[in-house]
Motif scaffolding. Sequence first.
Motif, short mmCIF file in Angstrom:
data_model
loop_
_atom_site.label_atom_id
_atom_site.label_comp_id
_atom_site.label_asym_id
_atom_site.label_seq_id
_atom_site.Cartn_x
_atom_site.Cartn_y
_atom_site.Cartn_z
N ASN A 17 40.27 41.17 38.28
CA ASN A 17 40.63 39.94 37.58
C ASN A 17 40.95 40.16 36.10
N GLU A 23 38.37 30.55 48.10
CA GLU A 23 38.81 31.95 48.15
C GLU A 23 38.91 32.43 49.59
N TYR A 39 42.38 33.52 43.33
CA TYR A 39 41.46 34.64 43.20
C TYR A 39 40.87 34.80 41.80
N LEU A 40 41.51 34.19 40.80
CA LEU A 40 41.10 34.40 39.42
C LEU A 40 39.69 33.90 39.16
N SER A 41 38.82 34.80 38.67
CA SER A 41 37.43 34.44 38.38
C SER A 41 36.85 35.47 37.44
#
Length: 311
Positions: free
Chosen positions: A291, A29, A215-217
């Motif tokens: 997200n 990230e 960035y997806l989390s």
Amino acid sequence: MNPTNAVFTTALSIIALGFFLKHKGIISEKEGKIITKLLVHTTFPALVFVTIMRVKIEADLLLLPIFCISFSAISMTITGLLFKNQTKRLRGLLTMASGGFNLGLFAFPLIEGIWGPEGMVFAALFDMGNSIVVFCMVYGTGVIFAETNEAQAVRKREKLKKAFLKIFTLLPFQAMLLGLFVNLTKLELPEVLVNIIDILAKGNKVLVLLIMGIYLSIELKPEIFKKIASVLVIRYAVGLTLGFFLYYNLPFEPLYRSIVLVCMILPVGMTLLPFADELGYDSKIAGLLVNISMIISFVLMWGLVLGMGLR
């Protein structure tokens, strides 16, 4: 394959690739933030510039920033009232999250893929209002609600002034103004320069989609689920209500109305993350809001385009 499905499936594949690269430790990230910085200072302003430079400026386009600001004013007011009994810090963060959209790092590649340059014109003008919302209304709310000592409180006004002035230092915003100038003055730019800007603009789509995956989390904790859910319900309820009202009542072309409807259900702006860090809010809650809203907006956008035939 249906053209709409092809656009979303392709986008989902590139997002998945970005997530896979992060999961395997190939890109972190932290490195994603460097790519984002590169994007914001090269491909994104190039895309905004060429889009605005070539559009036919008409009076109805000037309503788009107003629609964006109206959404945030309504949504932030409702959220602020709903959470008035919460701590000042939590109320501030949730109110911030209810305003503003993620256009540049979410919507632009999808809108460009579905509606092409014509759709991008409306999205870019909508984003002009979004810049005002993010750096005045959202950041301003954060400064006001942040718990500060006496010395810091004195600096609140200066922070708000700097946030407002920052709008004019943003390269994408400057690119928009420059594109308007070139458009209105009919200035002829050298062909070589235009070709270079066009090439940069074409690189925006894949970079944005990769960044979304990086960035997806999602790490959802039960104790904050209700608060996050409440903010998202408010955002999407206001967005869908206002979006459908404008879609069925605006006396403009279908493409204009389609872009307005889609923009009203876009996710929480990525700027919530640096704002939360700077002002001392809970960055984990901010990250979850960003997200989760990206996933919801992706599904909603896909469903609306297919279900209503918005192409």
